[in-house]
Design a protein around this motif. Structure first.
Motif, PDB file in Angstrom:
ATOM      1  N   GLY A  67       0.847  -1.184   0.000  1.00 14.92           N
ATOM      2  CA  GLY A  67       0.000   0.000   0.000  1.00 14.92           C
ATOM      3  C   GLY A  67       0.885   1.237   0.000  1.00 14.92           C
ATOM      4  N   TRP A  68       0.260   2.409   0.046  1.00 13.22           N
ATOM      5  CA  TRP A  68       1.037   3.642   0.007  1.00 13.22           C
ATOM      6  C   TRP A  68       1.855   3.830   1.282  1.00 13.22           C
ATOM      7  N   GLN A  69       1.366   3.286   2.379  1.00 17.95           N
ATOM      8  CA  GLN A  69       2.102   3.439   3.641  1.00 17.95           C
ATOM      9  C   GLN A  69       3.397   2.634   3.618  1.00 17.95           C
ATOM     10  N   GLU A  70       3.338   1.390   3.128  1.00 14.78           N
ATOM     11  CA  GLU A  70       4.539   0.568   3.068  1.00 14.78           C
ATOM     12  C   GLU A  70       5.546   1.164   2.079  1.00 14.78           C
ATOM     13  N   PHE A  71       5.011   1.684   0.936  1.00 14.87           N
ATOM     14  CA  PHE A  71       5.882   2.269  -0.063  1.00 14.87           C
ATOM     15  C   PHE A  71       6.611   3.491   0.513  1.00 14.87           C
ATOM     16  N   MET A  72       5.932   4.322   1.260  1.00 16.17           N
ATOM     17  CA  MET A  72       6.550   5.508   1.867  1.00 16.17           C
ATOM     18  C   MET A  72       7.615   5.095   2.884  1.00 16.17           C
ATOM     19  N   LEU A  73       7.384   4.035   3.624  1.00 18.46           N
ATOM     20  CA  LEU A  73       8.355   3.558   4.606  1.00 18.46           C
ATOM     21  C   LEU A  73       9.624   3.071   3.906  1.00 18.46           C
ATOM     22  N   ILE A  74       9.460   2.319   2.802  1.00 16.71           N
ATOM     23  CA  ILE A  74      10.616   1.821   2.046  1.00 16.71           C
ATOM     24  C   ILE A  74      11.392   3.002   1.448  1.00 16.71           C
ATOM     25  N   ALA A  75      10.710   3.993   0.907  1.00 18.30           N
ATOM     26  CA  ALA A  75      11.368   5.162   0.330  1.00 18.30           C
ATOM     27  C   ALA A  75      12.138   5.932   1.409  1.00 18.30           C
ATOM     28  N   PHE A  76      11.567   6.109   2.604  1.00 21.89           N
ATOM     29  CA  PHE A  76      12.230   6.823   3.687  1.00 21.89           C
ATOM     30  C   PHE A  76      13.499   6.100   4.128  1.00 21.89           C
ATOM     31  N   VAL A  77      13.413   4.771   4.268  1.00 22.69           N
ATOM     32  CA  VAL A  77      14.582   3.981   4.683  1.00 22.69           C
ATOM     33  C   VAL A  77      15.659   4.059   3.599  1.00 22.69           C
ATOM     34  N   ALA A  78      15.275   4.013   2.313  1.00 21.07           N
ATOM     35  CA  ALA A  78      16.244   4.083   1.223  1.00 21.07           C
ATOM     36  C   ALA A  78      16.943   5.437   1.220  1.00 21.07           C
TER      37      ALA A  78
END
Length: 149
Positions: A5-16
């Motif tokens: 979902g958009w929440q998981e995608f935002m978390l992955i982008a922040f960690v990257a």
């Protein structure tokens, strides 16, 4: 494939961004997308090769079946399907042997000469003299009946 979902995608982008850094992030994303494309290509090739093996296996089965049909097994299969007990074949052989015995016991007749064909004579036109006597009597009776009225 993955349910992101958009929440998981935002978390992955922040960690990257935190781990790789904003300056090297485009190059890392490009290399990751290249590896993903290669993995998909390998998976697609593997799937195609499995489908080809399945098609070849089906073709081998069809080849075997075609060879069995062309080798004469077809007649046996049809006979087994139509007459599994063999009674009809025995009866047909019995009738054929009886017919052969009957034909061999009869004297052979030679055909006679055909009779000559004569041409029919053309029919002559009928005259009043050729009429049957009953017809003359009937006409004279009609005339007398008409005169009597």
């Amino acid at each position: 494939m993955f349910d992101l979902g958009w929440q998981e995608f935002m978390l992955i982008a922040f960690v990257a961004v935190v781990v790789v850094g904003p300056r090297d992030l485009p190059r890392v994303v490009r290399s990751i997308s290249t590896y993903i494309r290669k993995a998909r290509s390998v998976a697609r090739e593997f799937q195609n090769s499995l489908e080809e093996v399945a098609r070849e296996a089906e073709l081998d089965d069809l080849r075997k079946e075609a060879k069995s049909i062309s080798s004469g097994d077809l007649e046996k299969k049809v006979n087994d399907w139509v007459d599994p007990s063999g009674e009809t074949k025995k009866e047909m052989e019995r009738i054929a042997s009886q017919a052969k015995d009957a034909a061999s016991s009869r004297p052979v007749e030679t055909p006679a000469e055909p009779a000559p064909v004569s041409k029919p004579e053309p029919a002559a036109e009928k005259t009043s003299a050729d009429e049957a006597p009953e017809t003359k009597d009937a006409k004279s009776a009609e005339k007398s009946a008409a005169a009597g009225q």
